[in-house]
Design a protein around this motif. Structure first.
Motif, PDB file in Angstrom:
ATOM      1  N   ALA A   3       0.822  -1.209   0.000  1.00 18.31           N
ATOM      2  CA  ALA A   3       0.000   0.000   0.000  1.00 18.31           C
ATOM      3  C   ALA A   3       0.855   1.258   0.000  1.00 18.31           C
ATOM      4  O   ALA A   3       0.326   2.353  -0.114  1.00 18.31           O
ATOM      5  CB  ALA A   3      -0.923  -0.014   1.213  1.00 18.31           C
ATOM      6  N   ALA A   4       2.185   1.109   0.124  1.00 18.43           N
ATOM      7  CA  ALA A   4       3.038   2.296   0.263  1.00 18.43           C
ATOM      8  C   ALA A   4       2.885   3.324  -0.867  1.00 18.43           C
ATOM      9  O   ALA A   4       2.833   4.511  -0.600  1.00 18.43           O
ATOM     10  CB  ALA A   4       4.495   1.872   0.407  1.00 18.43           C
ATOM     11  N   PRO A   5       2.781   2.879  -2.138  1.00 16.97           N
ATOM     12  CA  PRO A   5       2.653   3.899  -3.195  1.00 16.97           C
ATOM     13  C   PRO A   5       1.377   4.722  -3.088  1.00 16.97           C
ATOM     14  O   PRO A   5       1.313   5.832  -3.616  1.00 16.97           O
ATOM     15  CB  PRO A   5       2.640   3.085  -4.490  1.00 16.97           C
ATOM     16  N   LEU A   6       0.369   4.198  -2.366  1.00 11.49           N
ATOM     17  CA  LEU A   6      -0.885   4.945  -2.243  1.00 11.49           C
ATOM     18  C   LEU A   6      -0.673   6.299  -1.573  1.00 11.49           C
ATOM     19  O   LEU A   6      -1.422   7.235  -1.820  1.00 11.49           O
ATOM     20  CB  LEU A   6      -1.908   4.141  -1.438  1.00 11.49           C
ATOM     21  N   PHE A   7       0.353   6.411  -0.731  1.00 10.80           N
ATOM     22  CA  PHE A   7       0.619   7.684  -0.065  1.00 10.80           C
ATOM     23  C   PHE A   7       0.889   8.791  -1.073  1.00 10.80           C
ATOM     24  O   PHE A   7       0.668   9.957  -0.804  1.00 10.80           O
ATOM     25  CB  PHE A   7       1.822   7.556   0.872  1.00 10.80           C
ATOM     26  N   VAL A   8       1.419   8.414  -2.232  1.00 13.51           N
ATOM     27  CA  VAL A   8       1.683   9.412  -3.260  1.00 13.51           C
ATOM     28  C   VAL A   8       0.527   9.459  -4.258  1.00 13.51           C
ATOM     29  O   VAL A   8       0.064  10.531  -4.644  1.00 13.51           O
ATOM     30  CB  VAL A   8       2.988   9.080  -4.007  1.00 13.51           C
ATOM     31  N   GLY A  38      -8.020  12.261   5.586  1.00 13.60           N
ATOM     32  CA  GLY A  38      -8.423  11.340   6.641  1.00 13.60           C
ATOM     33  C   GLY A  38      -7.972   9.932   6.325  1.00 13.60           C
ATOM     34  O   GLY A  38      -7.406   9.228   7.173  1.00 13.60           O
ATOM     35  N   PHE A  39      -8.159   9.543   5.075  1.00 11.56           N
ATOM     36  CA  PHE A  39      -7.728   8.209   4.627  1.00 11.56           C
ATOM     37  C   PHE A  39      -6.228   8.052   4.828  1.00 11.56           C
ATOM     38  O   PHE A  39      -5.748   7.044   5.357  1.00 11.56           O
ATOM     39  CB  PHE A  39      -8.118   8.041   3.158  1.00 11.56           C
ATOM     40  N   LEU A  40      -5.460   9.087   4.412  1.00 13.68           N
ATOM     41  CA  LEU A  40      -4.003   8.995   4.526  1.00 13.68           C
ATOM     42  C   LEU A  40      -3.571   8.934   5.986  1.00 13.68           C
ATOM     43  O   LEU A  40      -2.630   8.206   6.337  1.00 13.68           O
ATOM     44  CB  LEU A  40      -3.347  10.199   3.844  1.00 13.68           C
ATOM     45  N   ALA A  41      -4.273   9.683   6.856  1.00 13.37           N
ATOM     46  CA  ALA A  41      -3.903   9.664   8.272  1.00 13.37           C
ATOM     47  C   ALA A  41      -4.114   8.264   8.840  1.00 13.37           C
ATOM     48  O   ALA A  41      -3.260   7.734   9.563  1.00 13.37           O
ATOM     49  CB  ALA A  41      -4.730  10.693   9.038  1.00 13.37           C
ATOM     50  N   VAL A  42      -5.243   7.642   8.485  1.00 18.79           N
ATOM     51  CA  VAL A  42      -5.500   6.284   8.972  1.00 18.79           C
ATOM     52  C   VAL A  42      -4.449   5.318   8.440  1.00 18.79           C
ATOM     53  O   VAL A  42      -3.902   4.491   9.180  1.00 18.79           O
ATOM     54  CB  VAL A  42      -6.917   5.832   8.557  1.00 18.79           C
ATOM     55  N   MET A  43      -4.137   5.461   7.144  1.00 16.96           N
ATOM     56  CA  MET A  43      -3.100   4.608   6.534  1.00 16.96           C
ATOM     57  C   MET A  43      -1.777   4.744   7.276  1.00 16.96           C
ATOM     58  O   MET A  43      -1.084   3.761   7.525  1.00 16.96           O
ATOM     59  CB  MET A  43      -2.871   5.047   5.090  1.00 16.96           C
ATOM     60  N   SER A  44      -1.408   5.996   7.595  1.00 21.89           N
ATOM     61  CA  SER A  44      -0.099   6.202   8.208  1.00 21.89           C
ATOM     62  C   SER A  44      -0.058   5.575   9.595  1.00 21.89           C
ATOM     63  O   SER A  44       0.980   5.072  10.017  1.00 21.89           O
ATOM     64  CB  SER A  44       0.251   7.686   8.264  1.00 21.89           C
ATOM     65  N   VAL A  45      -1.209   5.590  10.298  1.00 23.71           N
ATOM     66  CA  VAL A  45      -1.238   4.923  11.604  1.00 23.71           C
ATOM     67  C   VAL A  45      -1.099   3.413  11.417  1.00 23.71           C
ATOM     68  O   VAL A  45      -0.379   2.740  12.156  1.00 23.71           O
ATOM     69  CB  VAL A  45      -2.538   5.264  12.361  1.00 23.71           C
ATOM     70  N   ARG A  46      -1.754   2.874  10.385  1.00 17.22           N
ATOM     71  CA  ARG A  46      -1.642   1.428  10.144  1.00 17.22           C
ATOM     72  C   ARG A  46      -0.208   1.038   9.787  1.00 17.22           C
ATOM     73  O   ARG A  46       0.221  -0.079  10.022  1.00 17.22           O
ATOM     74  CB  ARG A  46      -2.590   1.004   9.033  1.00 17.22           C
ATOM     75  N   LEU A 117      -1.510  18.466  -3.559  1.00 15.76           N
ATOM     76  CA  LEU A 117      -0.225  18.323  -4.247  1.00 15.76           C
ATOM     77  C   LEU A 117       0.919  18.442  -3.246  1.00 15.76           C
ATOM     78  O   LEU A 117       1.916  17.717  -3.334  1.00 15.76           O
ATOM     79  CB  LEU A 117      -0.070  19.396  -5.324  1.00 15.76           C
ATOM     80  N   LEU A 118       0.764  19.374  -2.301  1.00 14.75           N
ATOM     81  CA  LEU A 118       1.778  19.532  -1.257  1.00 14.75           C
ATOM     82  C   LEU A 118       1.947  18.212  -0.492  1.00 14.75           C
ATOM     83  O   LEU A 118       3.071  17.749  -0.268  1.00 14.75           O
ATOM     84  CB  LEU A 118       1.338  20.648  -0.307  1.00 14.75           C
ATOM     85  N   ILE A 119       0.815  17.604  -0.116  1.00 11.31           N
ATOM     86  CA  ILE A 119       0.868  16.353   0.642  1.00 11.31           C
ATOM     87  C   ILE A 119       1.495  15.247  -0.202  1.00 11.31           C
ATOM     88  O   ILE A 119       2.331  14.473   0.275  1.00 11.31           O
ATOM     89  CB  ILE A 119      -0.554  15.941   1.080  1.00 11.31           C
ATOM     90  N   ALA A 120       1.108  15.190  -1.490  1.00 10.56           N
ATOM     91  CA  ALA A 120       1.659  14.151  -2.366  1.00 10.56           C
ATOM     92  C   ALA A 120       3.170  14.294  -2.453  1.00 10.56           C
ATOM     93  O   ALA A 120       3.915  13.307  -2.372  1.00 10.56           O
ATOM     94  CB  ALA A 120       1.031  14.253  -3.760  1.00 10.56           C
ATOM     95  N   VAL A 126       9.297  11.379   1.385  1.00  9.81           N
ATOM     96  CA  VAL A 126       9.540  10.500   2.523  1.00  9.81           C
ATOM     97  C   VAL A 126       9.697   9.042   2.096  1.00  9.81           C
ATOM     98  O   VAL A 126      10.574   8.347   2.594  1.00  9.81           O
ATOM     99  CB  VAL A 126       8.394  10.664   3.541  1.00  9.81           C
ATOM    100  N   VAL A 127       8.864   8.579   1.161  1.00  8.48           N
ATOM    101  CA  VAL A 127       8.937   7.141   0.842  1.00  8.48           C
ATOM    102  C   VAL A 127       9.950   6.816  -0.234  1.00  8.48           C
ATOM    103  O   VAL A 127      10.302   5.658  -0.411  1.00  8.48           O
ATOM    104  CB  VAL A 127       7.567   6.560   0.411  1.00  8.48           C
ATOM    105  N   SER A 128      10.435   7.836  -0.949  1.00  6.91           N
ATOM    106  CA  SER A 128      11.279   7.549  -2.107  1.00  6.91           C
ATOM    107  C   SER A 128      12.595   6.877  -1.702  1.00  6.91           C
ATOM    108  O   SER A 128      13.240   7.276  -0.747  1.00  6.91           O
ATOM    109  CB  SER A 128      11.568   8.845  -2.844  1.00  6.91           C
TER     110      SER A 128
END
Lengths: 499, 113
Positions: A3-8, A38-46, A117-120, A126-128
């Motif tokens: 799921a990591a690429p989903l962050f971008v 909200g989705f990304l925040a939940v993902m990051s906690v997971r 876009l800023l968040i992406a 961070v993940v690169s």
């Protein structure tokens, strides 16, 4: 892990989808922005589950051939997980706060596009696991930030953004120049592979020049003291939730995180580099807070404190000891919470009273109780008053200084903290107390969403001191610090093993 | 080696322009020159003397020299990024001119401290 690429991908896709969907319904931009964050925040906690390990995702299925990477990789380790949490949770809170706050501006849809876009870009940095990708995401973040700083398109916002763009552009080009030279040396772009090639290289003199260019580039992005000129203009000019993101997250991800990743994990740190980092950190710490003391613009004062507090973070990391690095990262997380909160407070004050000038405010403690109480928590936290989070991280930075045999640095850290306290006493005195100066009225009350965002951050400021408890530390801060302590050992972890 | 140094020199000429010039448009041009310097350096790094295009075709022997294709791909990306940043900053220069009626950085200082 897959799921990591989903962050971008998710924020990048939603950024443009939001612009199209906003034609359908007026409330769509708010909905899109907040649901995505909200989705990304939940993902990051997971993703906390991945903190202890290093996992790699090969984009497009291009797995390494014989240990040599052929495609782009996404690497998630302890430090990445920590930064993902910082980015996405702060982003969600800022987006929540934006819903009522944006009533002062037009073009809500474009705001959310730029914000996503800023968040992406931040998540991408961070993940690169690839140096050039890191640069591209850094530029995406920077361009979105330039536009967001000038979102009000007043004369001052444009001027601030132009200054930011010139210095940010120079920083990006220094980084690109260093990447080009590093590519010439190593003939690879993958961070882990690069690190391995550099370790096996007999000739290390060119690394000196590369380090200088990287230091200038990332130093400009992090606004360390000789490179700080853009920050006090750019951060206050942006809308408050964006200021919170810029001060809380952007300077740390683009500056501190990228610098640490490149220096610690790829180039390998030297004593000289650490010395330079410590000098820059102490200069930022002291001059930043000294300049903040004389400010009367609420947000500008906070912006100078950002310079000072990033100094603390870099000081901790620049000590190079395990405790120092952990304390530096701890302070990074705490600073995100309390500085984002302070900027949101300043935004709420401006929203209600229409001014940012401390001399013109009075008695806001009675008129805006939520802002007054939450900003009290944040002020105590930033000044290092015991039960709050900022105290613990500063305490550990001071202990780390003493442990490393640097009592002078410890003294500077304490001096900076005292000056911070003085500066925030001034804010309390002028903005929130002062009941004899009556007649100051507010135009409107703080909307519920804004109060909620501030209260959530205030809770974070209060409880985050617990992050350094041994059992909690092992789950998040410990692995993150280990990534930096381990240094160039990163190569073996990020290249070995298939996820 | 000389060409590398010349490309880096071009970068620093651009930096000089950004730091010394007082006209907003000239600052933008300075940034563009810096970017050209870096892009040029990147392409030159990928070049190898007598190299052909990096496409494997019939009749080529094993040891044929080829230029490194990766820097070319990177420079393409970097040019696109440069286009975006230059367009954005030029647009800002125009907006600033509308607000202040001036392109001189000495006249554009409402922010201070």
């Amino acid at each position: 892990m897959n799921a990591a690429p989903l962050f971008v991908v998710v924020p990048l896709g939603m950024a443009f989808l939001c612009l199209i969907l906003s034609r359908l319904w007026k409330g769509m931009p708010d909905l899109c922005g907040n649901l995505t964050l909200g989705f990304l925040a939940v993902m990051s906690v997971r993703f906390l589950a991945f903190a202890g390990t290093t996992s790699r995702y090969d984009v497009g299925g291009w797995v390494p051939v014989g240990g040599i990477p052929v495609g782009i990789s996404i690497v998630v380790d302890g430090l990445t997980v920590l930064m993902l949490l910082v980015v996405n949770i702060t982003g969600f809170i800022a987006a929540l706060y934006s819903i009522p706050y944006l009533s002062q501006y037009t073009d809500r849809d474009k705001y959310y596009t730029l914000f996503l876009l800023l968040i992406a870009g931040l998540n991408g940095v961070v993940v690169s696991g690839d140096l050039f990708n890191l640069f591209v995401f850094l530029e995406i973040t920077a361009i979105a930030a330039y536009a967001l700083v000038a979102f009000g398109v007043g004369a001052e916002e444009l001027e601030a953004s132009f200054k930011y763009q010139v210095l940010g552009g120079i920083a990006s080009l220094f980084i690109l120049l260093a990447i080009a030279m590093l590519y010439q040396m190593t003939r690879t772009l993958n961070l882990a592979d690069m690190s391995r090639v550099i370790q096996n290289m007999p000739e290390k003199i060119p690394l000196f020049f590369i380090s200088v260019f990287f230091l200038a580039g990332f130093g400009l992005k992090a606004a360390l003291i000789p490179f700080h000129a853009w920050l006090p203009d750019a951060h206050p000019s942006a809308p408050a939730p964006v200021s919170a993101m810029l001060s809380g997250v952007v300077i740390k991800v683009l500056g501190v995180y990228a610098m640490c990743r490149v220096f610690f994990n790829v180039l390998g740190v030297t004593q000289d580099l650490m010395l330079v980092l410590r000098i820059m950190a102490v200069a930022s710490m002291i001059f930043g807070v000294y300049l903040a003391l004389g400010q009367w613009d609420f947000k500008r004062l906070l912006a100078y404190h950002s310079i000072s507090q990033v100094g603390y973070v870099v000081l901790g990391i620049g000590l190079g000891t395990p405790l120092g690095i952990a304390a530096g990262l701890f302070h990074l997380v705490n600073h995100t919470a309390f500085k984002a909160l302070l900027f949101l407070n300043a935004g709420a004050v401006e929203y209600s009273s229409g001014t940012r000038d401390l001399k013109r405010m009075a008695g806001l403690g009675r008129l805006l109780p939520v802002s007054a109480w939450t900003s009290l928590v944040a002020s105590f936290s930033i000044a290092g008053i015991p039960p709050f989070s900022g105290f613990w991280s500063k305490l550990f930075i001071v202990i780390a200084c003493l442990q490393a045999g640097q009592p002078v640095l410890a003294a500077f850290a304490i001096l900076g903290s005292i000056m911070t306290l003085a500066s925030f006493l001034k804010v309390r005195r002028y903005a929130f107390s002062d009941p004899e100066k009556t007649g100051f009225k507010i135009k409107r009350k703080t909307p519920r969403c804004m109060s909620l965002a501030m209260l959530v951050l205030a809770v974070f400021c209060t409880v985050m001191g617990l992050l350094f408890l041994p059992s909690v530390k092992a789950g998040l801060l410990g692995p993150a610090a280990d990534v930096l302590v381990e240094g160039v050992g990163y190569a073996g972890r990020a290249l070995g093993g298939v996820p | 080696m000389t060409v590398f140094l010349l490309a880096i020199l071009l970068f620093f000429i651009g930096l000089y322009g950004v730091l010394v010039k007082r006209n907003l448009m000239k600052i933008v041009i300075g940034l563009a020159i810096m970017e050209y310097g870096v892009n040029l350096l990147f392409v030159l790094i990928g070049y190898s003397k007598g190299g052909t295009a990096p496409i494997w075709s019939r009749g080529m022997s094993e040891g044929t020299a080829m230029v490194d294709p990766i820097p070319q791909a990177l420079v393409l990306t970097s040019i696109v990024i440069g286009l975006a940043t230059t367009a954005l900053i030029a647009a800002f220069a125009v907006r600033i001119y509308e607000k202040y009626g001036n392109m001189d950085v000495r006249q554009i200082r409402k922010l201070k401290g």
